[in-house]
Write an enzyme that holds these catalytic residues in place. Structure first.
Site, PDB file in Angstrom:
ATOM      1  N   ASP A 111      15.752  12.989   4.256  1.00 22.74           N
ATOM      2  CA  ASP A 111      15.763  11.905   5.072  1.00 22.74           C
ATOM      3  C   ASP A 111      15.902  12.390   6.609  1.00 22.74           C
ATOM      4  OD1 ASP A 111      15.271   9.776   3.515  1.00 22.74           O
ATOM      5  OD2 ASP A 111      17.274   9.199   2.690  1.00 22.74           O
ATOM      6  N   HIS A 133     -36.415   8.575  10.148  1.00 26.19           N
ATOM      7  CA  HIS A 133     -35.755   9.960   9.914  1.00 26.19           C
ATOM      8  C   HIS A 133     -36.848  10.988   9.561  1.00 26.19           C
ATOM      9  CE1 HIS A 133     -32.374   7.014   9.564  1.00 26.19           C
ATOM     10  NE2 HIS A 133     -31.539   7.762   9.056  1.00 26.19           N
ATOM     11  N   TYR A 137       6.122   2.340  16.155  1.00 26.64           N
ATOM     12  CA  TYR A 137       6.918   1.076  16.096  1.00 26.64           C
ATOM     13  C   TYR A 137       8.341   1.626  15.561  1.00 26.64           C
ATOM     14  CZ  TYR A 137       8.359  -3.666  15.308  1.00 26.64           C
ATOM     15  OH  TYR A 137       8.936  -4.904  15.441  1.00 26.64           O
ATOM     16  N   SER A 159      11.812   1.023  -0.098  1.00 26.21           N
ATOM     17  CA  SER A 159      11.993   2.289  -0.605  1.00 26.21           C
ATOM     18  C   SER A 159      12.227   2.391  -1.943  1.00 26.21           C
ATOM     19  CB  SER A 159      12.988   2.943   0.208  1.00 26.21           C
ATOM     20  OG  SER A 159      12.982   4.138   0.222  1.00 26.21           O
ATOM     21  N   ASN A 213       9.070  -4.783   9.620  1.00 30.72           N
ATOM     22  CA  ASN A 213       9.137  -6.070   8.692  1.00 30.72           C
ATOM     23  C   ASN A 213       7.876  -6.462   8.168  1.00 30.72           C
ATOM     24  OD1 ASN A 213       8.263  -7.701  10.666  1.00 30.72           O
ATOM     25  ND2 ASN A 213      10.187  -8.347  11.186  1.00 30.72           N
ATOM     26  N   HIS A 261      19.374   0.754   1.320  1.00 23.92           N
ATOM     27  CA  HIS A 261      18.423   0.625   2.227  1.00 23.92           C
ATOM     28  C   HIS A 261      18.388  -0.969   2.584  1.00 23.92           C
ATOM     29  CE1 HIS A 261      17.178   4.403   4.154  1.00 23.92           C
ATOM     30  NE2 HIS A 261      16.942   4.863   3.106  1.00 23.92           N
ATOM     31  N   GLN A 314      19.546   5.170  -2.168  1.00 24.67           N
ATOM     32  CA  GLN A 314      18.405   4.430  -2.022  1.00 24.67           C
ATOM     33  C   GLN A 314      18.593   3.040  -2.042  1.00 24.67           C
ATOM     34  OE1 GLN A 314      14.873   5.111  -0.642  1.00 24.67           O
ATOM     35  NE2 GLN A 314      16.277   6.678  -1.490  1.00 24.67           N
ATOM     36  N   GLU A 327     -36.299   7.123   0.479  1.00 24.81           N
ATOM     37  CA  GLU A 327     -35.554   6.090   0.919  1.00 24.81           C
ATOM     38  C   GLU A 327     -35.989   5.079   1.760  1.00 24.81           C
ATOM     39  OE1 GLU A 327     -31.570   7.909   2.297  1.00 24.81           O
ATOM     40  OE2 GLU A 327     -30.974   8.392   0.454  1.00 24.81           O
ATOM     41  N   GLU A 374       8.383   7.049  -4.599  1.00 25.03           N
ATOM     42  CA  GLU A 374       8.259   7.442  -3.223  1.00 25.03           C
ATOM     43  C   GLU A 374       9.159   8.914  -3.189  1.00 25.03           C
ATOM     44  OE1 GLU A 374      10.606   5.226  -0.850  1.00 25.03           O
ATOM     45  OE2 GLU A 374       9.962   5.970   1.288  1.00 25.03           O
ATOM     46  N   HIS A 375      10.304   8.930  -4.027  1.00 26.70           N
ATOM     47  CA  HIS A 375      11.107  10.023  -4.073  1.00 26.70           C
ATOM     48  C   HIS A 375      11.543  10.309  -5.330  1.00 26.70           C
ATOM     49  CE1 HIS A 375      12.616   7.870  -0.262  1.00 26.70           C
ATOM     50  NE2 HIS A 375      12.259   9.019   0.306  1.00 26.70           N
TER      51      HIS A 375
END
Lengths: 430, 430
Positions: free
Chosen positions: A360, A419, A129, A236, A213, A261, A258, A414, A326-327
């Site tokens: 980035d 089995h 995307y 971010s 989005n 953004h 940052q 079990e 994140e960073h």
């Protein structure tokens, strides 16, 4: 912008509020998205055309459903030499870093004579995307497409909204460079639904990645399980840990990189020096006034910016781990030492000469990273997001005799007699 | 049970129906689960106690919220020697297989002088859902808990519904053996919500794994992003590819070992021999009549069982890839050759002496595997599900001079001037 000091009596409480503030869309789009997915599943391309007319204002039968390979190549050929070599440098460095992520297969026989192993293989097809408008970034296309190519994915599909039919030539150039196979002029939740379920025109894919989005993010969340997805991404964020030996304007620039953004982005500074904190706060104002993206950056910094004074950087790791940002940029004398104590972070930028923005674009590691404290449990995008592992097991009679009876005992305990039977019938206990 | 032959004129269509049949709950529990999550988030333990009284019929303040470590140890000590050594063999083999999954960190400096790397670290806390009733399997507890322990997770929390307050002693014994830290007597969607958001009693975790009913699966799906989850699991399935040199009863037992799990389970046989197909169909009837789990297994086989005749095993890989089955058993003369052509499978069982059930308990690889064609894009549970990767980048002046200008060019082209500024200010271009 919020100023905190770890010596404040109410610091723990105020910091906890920063940690828990999600800054995410309050709009509940779940029902809208569910209806869109249902429509695409039921009516395919017809629904895609309707939503595109409604949201992007163009008729796909007129503008064309796809951007063809020639148009992407033409966009690439039209780049300035500087941009072309910048994109090529980015692509080759991203490729080099991600190539080392390709996991190794395993195949061995253990002491019990049991052959065990695992093989990794790419998914057949991946959908990327690419947002339209403000966030249509060629760097983002490279960061998503190249790991998929390195993984060995044979079919790489881009979906991207083209409001009024306009496409971003830089994105097309990046698609050409990355070797994308198809570019569809559809975006939004309906595009994600088309990738997941397929339509007459668009064959389904196995994994969908890429930013978007609130509608796109919710569509990915709802379709998780039908397809694989990279992650649920939020706004971010950056945490900068810096001492007074830094230039205040450089640190201010890092915080603003940052902030520009999105108004919901968050920049946080931790410093052990009160006057440096003030110097950065002042520098942010100066830098802001010269910034073309000032409006967004100012809103982000005003609403979500935080400066935290600590008595010593010994306090920083606990704060950083709680934020799980994140960073994380560490501009101190011993960045390495601090990094070793920070367990939760998407990516760490070490030293005074590693501004986050270099990561980035051209450093090599992926810039698609976990946000909103998700670094506690998730990782940046990698080749592994486009591959899956198949384990395998092979026994001979002796190996089955060695470990089979234990399996029979457990299956019986079990309450799963079939089995047990499938093993015991091979052990001559039938 | 459906009989197909690849030579039938309508085979493609009939096979496509098998592939697309999801066999998943038609009940839409999304709204119920959303309400439960909301209640737990708002009212914590009070909501947990109410739901437990309603669904499990006991008062947590009377039965106790937790099963203590002593009770788990007592359950382990009370095992028969046979079961104890079977559990211990399973645990040690699972541990050995998963230890080799722990990924290596990276740290290198490339030709441009850029230091790059990645470190892996465990999540702080993991929550394991253990179902009550029919599917309360100690093997499943081991398969979830041991990878978490191998990853280095410090806090391992089990939640399990205990209808009327009763606990399954085998599950407690496995919890002791695996080193689980907390066992809470709560189940259902509310238990998953408690793990994700935490309550006064139960501290939140970072990752939630483990099987569960439709409510539990939906809760995990809705909470994905708040916590990490293993996967969205559907009904179990097996594809057996077998030639006429097999014993029909053994293959029948293998098919039934999957069928006995649940009425929605699916067992599929692909064979190149028509009379062997009939022999297996007959053997299934004989085996069924002797099976204590006959009712479930018969429903599964009748409703979802498929026998597909192919002219040659050359046709098998394409069918197997379309099915992307959780388990693929290859009982032919050249299982290895077929495996190399099967790209989508959760786990492969090679040869005539590797019944799938051996993988459920003691082989070593994880038995938590992708179902419902998700092997196209996802993998079995592994140590990686309990770890996350932090990338890192370090530049010095020379490295920034080498690659920084390209980043500046790209940032400018993307309309992100603060990104460009954070680099150029360090290049003396301010």
């Amino acid at each position: 912008m919020l100023r905190l000091s770890s010596s404040d009596p109410d610091f723990a409480e105020a910091f906890a509020r920063v940690v828990s503030d999600r800054r995410e869309s309050a709009v509940d789009v779940a029902d809208d998205v569910a209806a869109i997915i249902k429509a695409v599943r039921a009516r395919g391309d017809e629904a895609l055309a309707e939503y595109t007319a409604k949201f992007d204002g163009h008729d796909l039968d007129v503008t064309g459903w796809q951007v063809d390979a020639e148009a992407c190549k033409a966009a690439f050929d039209a780049l300035t030499p500087e941009l072309r070599s910048a994109l090529e440098l980015a692509a080759s460095r991203i490729r080099a870093y991600h190539e080392a992520q390709v996991p190794e297969d395993r195949d061995y026989t253990d002491d019990a004579g049991v052959r065990l192993g695992a093989t990794w293989s790419p998914v057949d097809a991946a959908g990327l995307y690419v947002p339209g408008g403000r966030a249509a970034y060629p760097s983002s296309l490279l960061m998503n497409a190249i790991p998929a190519k390195v993984a060995g994915v044979e079919r790489l599909v881009v979906v991207t909204p083209t409001p009024k039919g306009d496409v971003n030539p830089l994105v097309l150039a990046a698609a050409h460079l990355a070797g994308v196979d198809e570019v569809w002029r559809v975006g939004g939740a309906h595009a994600v639904a088309a990738l997941a379920y397929g339509t007459d025109r668009i064959a389904p894919v196995d994994v969908v990645t890429g930013p978007g989005n609130a509608w796109v993010a919710e569509a990915k969340r709802q379709l998780y399980g039908v397809v694989g997805i990279d992650m649920v991404a939020g706004p971010s964020e950056i945490l900068v840990i810096a001492d007074a030996r830094n230039d205040a304007h450089r640190i201010a620039a890092d915080l603003l990189s940052q902030a520009e953004h999105d108004p919901t982005s968050q920049s946080i500074l931790i410093t052990d020096d009160t006057s440096f904190a003030q110097a950065v706060a002042d520098a942010v104002e100066v830098e802001l006034s010269a910034l073309a993206t000032q409006e967004t950056a100012r809103t982000s910094w005003t609403d979500n910016g935080v400066i935290i004074n600590v008595a010593s950087f010994d306090e920083a790791p606990a704060l950083a781990n709680a934020l799980a940002a994140e960073h994380v940029e560490i501009a101190t004398d011993d960045p390495e030492g601090l990094m070793r104590s920070i367990r939760h972070a998407g990516s760490v930028f070490l030293g005074r000469m590693t501004p986050e923005a270099v990561g980035d674009y051209v450093a090599g590691p992926n810039h698609v990273l976990p946000t909103g404290r998700r670094a506690r449990f998730s990782s940046g995008l990698s080749v592994l997001d486009f591959m899956k592992r198949t384990s395998f097991i092979q026994l001979d009679q002796a190996a089955l005799e060695a470990i089979g009876p234990a399996a029979v005992a457990l299956a019986d305990a079990e309450g799963l007699p079939a089995h047990a039977r499938s093993i015991s019938i091979r052990l001559g206990q039938s």
